[in-house]
Structure formats: C-alpha cells, structure tokens
Design an enzyme around this catalytic site. Structure first.
Site, PDB file in Angstrom:
ATOM      1  N   GLY A   6     101.623   5.172  48.121  1.00  0.00           N
ATOM      2  CA  GLY A   6     100.402   4.596  48.257  1.00  0.00           C
ATOM      3  C   GLY A   6      99.652   4.737  48.817  1.00  0.00           C
ATOM      4  O   GLY A   6      98.960   4.494  49.847  1.00  0.00           O
ATOM      5  N   LEU A   8      97.347   7.397  49.893  1.00  0.00           N
ATOM      6  CA  LEU A   8      95.861   7.179  49.304  1.00  0.00           C
ATOM      7  C   LEU A   8      95.177   5.417  49.401  1.00  0.00           C
ATOM      8  O   LEU A   8      94.158   5.647  49.232  1.00  0.00           O
ATOM      9  CB  LEU A   8      95.822   8.078  48.655  1.00  0.00           C
ATOM     10  N   GLY A   9      95.423   5.004  49.636  1.00  0.00           N
ATOM     11  CA  GLY A   9      95.269   3.372  48.585  1.00  0.00           C
ATOM     12  C   GLY A   9      94.682   2.978  50.081  1.00  0.00           C
ATOM     13  O   GLY A   9      94.382   3.448  50.983  1.00  0.00           O
ATOM     14  N   GLN A  10      93.759   1.624  50.235  1.00  0.00           N
ATOM     15  CA  GLN A  10      93.589   0.982  51.499  1.00  0.00           C
ATOM     16  C   GLN A  10      94.021   0.493  52.660  1.00  0.00           C
ATOM     17  O   GLN A  10      93.174   1.199  53.105  1.00  0.00           O
ATOM     18  CB  GLN A  10      92.803  -0.174  50.853  1.00  0.00           C
ATOM     19  N   ASP A  32     101.555  10.013  46.744  1.00  0.00           N
ATOM     20  CA  ASP A  32     100.772   8.657  46.391  1.00  0.00           C
ATOM     21  C   ASP A  32     100.401   9.839  44.890  1.00  0.00           C
ATOM     22  O   ASP A  32     101.541  11.242  44.605  1.00  0.00           O
ATOM     23  CB  ASP A  32      99.452   9.072  46.774  1.00  0.00           C
ATOM     24  N   ARG A  34      98.531  11.515  43.042  1.00  0.00           N
ATOM     25  CA  ARG A  34      97.286  12.268  42.765  1.00  0.00           C
ATOM     26  C   ARG A  34      97.337  12.687  43.938  1.00  0.00           C
ATOM     27  O   ARG A  34      97.199  12.383  45.376  1.00  0.00           O
ATOM     28  CB  ARG A  34      95.660  11.991  42.391  1.00  0.00           C
ATOM     29  N   TYR A 140     100.961 -11.381  40.170  1.00  0.00           N
ATOM     30  CA  TYR A 140     100.692 -10.483  41.057  1.00  0.00           C
ATOM     31  C   TYR A 140     101.280 -11.369  42.301  1.00  0.00           C
ATOM     32  O   TYR A 140     102.043 -11.281  42.817  1.00  0.00           O
ATOM     33  CB  TYR A 140      98.780 -10.482  41.831  1.00  0.00           C
ATOM     34  N   LYS A 144     104.545 -10.531  44.602  1.00  0.00           N
ATOM     35  CA  LYS A 144     104.690 -11.244  45.846  1.00  0.00           C
ATOM     36  C   LYS A 144     105.966 -11.650  46.177  1.00  0.00           C
ATOM     37  O   LYS A 144     107.041 -11.645  46.704  1.00  0.00           O
ATOM     38  CB  LYS A 144     103.919 -11.363  46.060  1.00  0.00           C
TER      39      LYS A 144
HETATM   40  C1  VAH Z   1      93.995  -9.206  46.344  1.00  0.00           C
HETATM   41  N1  VAH Z   1      93.777  -7.984  48.562  1.00  0.00           N
HETATM   42  O1  VAH Z   1      93.282  -9.305  46.632  1.00  0.00           O
HETATM   43  C2  VAH Z   1      94.168  -8.013  47.147  1.00  0.00           C
HETATM   44  C3  VAH Z   1      95.061  -9.299  48.461  1.00  0.00           C
HETATM   45  C4  VAH Z   1      94.363 -11.431  49.777  1.00  0.00           C
HETATM   46  C5  VAH Z   1      94.498 -10.779  48.864  1.00  0.00           C
HETATM   47  O2  VAH Z   1      96.639  -9.642  47.725  1.00  0.00           O
HETATM   48  O3  VAH Z   1      94.654  -8.686  45.622  1.00  0.00           O
END
Ligand code: VAH
Length: 317
Positions: A6, A8-10, A32, A34, A140, A144
């Site tokens: 990852g 190229l991600g934030q 990444d 691409r 998500y 996590k």
């Molecule tokens: C999101 N920036 O918003 C991420 C992060 C705590 C937020 O996990 O999903």
C-alpha cells in the site's frame, strides 16, 4: 530491506519517502496495485506491483529482495469497507494473513496499523483506555480487532515480532486519503483554499482523535526501532495528537482565512460510523513503553497544512 504494501496510499506515500531518507532508497521496496508514471515513490527507489491478496507473489518479492521488515498498509478504509463489506473482508483479512505468513516465513519484523475504528459503541468514549472492551459494529472495525488479535497470535504462537498502533484520523497534504470517515478533516483544507467554504458530512459536536501525517510516520519509525523488551503491549498501541469536532477545525482555519464559512450536510453512513468511535483515546501506554510523542497540535497543523497546500498551488485551482 523493508517491504511496504500500500505504498501509494495516504500513509505509505509519506512513510516510504521518510524511510528511504533514513535507511537508504534501495533498502525500501515500495509495492502497490498500480505503477503511476512520474510518481515520487515509484521513481525514487525499488517498486513492484503487488496485490496483497496474492500471497505467492508477496513471498516472491520478499525472497528476491531479502526483506527483513514488512510494513503492511494496504487496506480498504472504514467508509469503503462499510459500502463493500465482503470485498473489505477479503482484502483486509486476506491481505493481512498473506503479510503475516510472509513475515513468519522470512523472519521479518512486522507492522500493520489498527485504528480508533477498532472500538465500538460499548467502549468508554472519553480517554479510551489502552485495554478495554472492543466490540466494533463496522466491517472495518471487525477487520481491525481481528487484525490486532491475529498479530498478537503470530507473536505468541510463532515469535513473529509484530507491532501496531491504533491510528486516529490522519491529516496530510501529500497524498489525499481515500474512503475514510475522518477525511472531512483533510477535505476541509482543500475546500477552504479553493472555495473559502466547506460543507461537512460529519455533524457538529462529533469529536474524533486526529494526527498530522508527519507525527504518524514518526510514530511507526519510533515503534519499529523501540527496544522489544520494553513493550508490554504489541497490537495495538493507542496513539493520538488531538481531538476535535468540525466547528473547532473550522474556527482554526478561519484564523487564517477570515471569510471561510462551514455548513453541514450530514452523511448518515459516515456519521453512523463516527458515532461508534471514541471521542478521545488515552495514549499513555505508547508514551511509557516506546516514548510516543506528537509535535503537531490543531493550531500548528492548520498553519502547516494551509501553507503546504498553497505551495502546491491548491488555492489557484
Ligand atoms: C478512516 N482514516 O476514516 C481512517 C481511520 C480512524 C480513521 O481508520 O477509516
């Protein structure tokens, strides 16, 4: 050699550049999905295409470059994950298992981020403890919490040196975030410079933990360089730099752009996610066990963000 997924991600974009500065360009292999032309990360050192759901390819790259540290960042963030839960499960958990199996096979030190999203509605919201109930109600968050438990399992069961932090919302001027819930706090800067107004999709009064990207990148480096014998926790440490609600970041921006105005058009999906997260988390364990500290508070971050975005010509768009 350090392998970053990852890249190229934030987070990846800034972490790769910082790690190449510290450890040498050729010692950080960026990967990444691409390979964009003229991209700083792609041009400044080794780059390989990698879909993290392809475990065999990940192991091939780890073997070819004799990788001893694996930084696994590739994932779908909260809003995208809530819109496509099965895709999120496959990428977030499938990718993580591949990364942990690669780290185990090649005896790599391992980092992957958790998030304030790993907490849920039954978690204490204020000054959320390092060790507390974690029953997130988002895909998500399920990813996590599962990730935290899986990383601790690989440490206790296989001796893989896994370490992680629970990131708050991250704010950066280099690479835009994608698909997060906290990203309003990035969008607001771009809109303030371009249009002197912003419509927040997060409701007034919604407090969330936040951190400037340079502090987030430094935290990863500090944790990975920390003395393992001092770590009582592994996956994952609460870290935060500030906690604010939309009206507070708007007021700070207004100090620099007096005519800036913000209004609200709440997005039920992302507000629904934000409502299950803490207002502020307690970073004491990270401070005590590996010296975590953050340099940027809201005032300092706002000044730096606006200046850096102006230098990129955002206000001329
Ligand atoms: C999101 N920036 O918003 C991420 C992060 C705590 C937020 O996990 O999903």
């Amino acid at each position: 050699k350090i392998l970053v997924t990852g890249a190229l991600g934030q987070i990846g974009t800034e972490l790769v550049m910082k790690m190449r500065e510290i450890y040498g360009n050729d010692n950080v292999i960026a990967t990444d999905l691409r390979k964009p032309e003229g991209n700083n990360v792609v041009e400044s050192g080794p780059f390989e295409l990698l879909d993290v759901t392809d475990g065999a390819r990940m192991k091939e790259i780890a073997k070819e470059y004799e990788v001893d540290t694996l930084i696994h960042l590739a994932a779908l963030l909260s809003a995208t994950a809530e819109a496509k839960p099965m895709l999120a499960w496959n990428i977030n958990m499938g990718g993580l298992v591949n990364a942990l199996e690669t780290a185990k096979e090649f005896n790599c030190k391992f980092f992957t981020p958790s998030s304030i999203g790993a907490f849920g509605p039954s978690t204490p919201k204020k000054n959320t403890p390092q060790d507390t109930i974690q029953r997130p109600t988002t895909m998500y968050g399920v990813n996590k919490v599962s990730g935290e438990l899986l990383c601790d399992y690989y440490f206790h069961k296989f001796g893989v040196d896994t370490r992680g932090v629970r990131f708050p919302g991250l704010i950066s001027y280099v690479a835009p975030p994608g698909g997060g819930t906290t990203d309003y706090a990035v969008d607001i800067f771009y809109e303030a410079l371009k249009n002197k107004k912003y419509t927040s999709y997060i409701a007034e009064g919604t407090c969330m933990d936040m951190m400037y990207m340079s502090d987030a990148v430094q935290a990863i480096i500090d944790l990975m360089e920390a003395d393992a014998s001092k770590l009582k926790h592994r996956n994952a440490f609460n870290i935060t730099a500030m906690s604010f609600e939309p009206s507070e970041i708007a007021a700070e921006i207004k100090k620099h752009i007096p005519e800036f105005e913000m209004d609200y058009d709440v997005d039920p999906m992302r507000q629904g996610i934000a409502d299950t997260w803490p207002d502020s988390i307690d970073p004491t364990a990270a401070k005590e066990e590996w010296g975590f500290k953050a340099e940027f508070d809201l005032a300092k971050m706002t000044a730096d963000m606006l200046q850096k975005l102006k230098e990129k010509g955002i206000d001329q768009e």
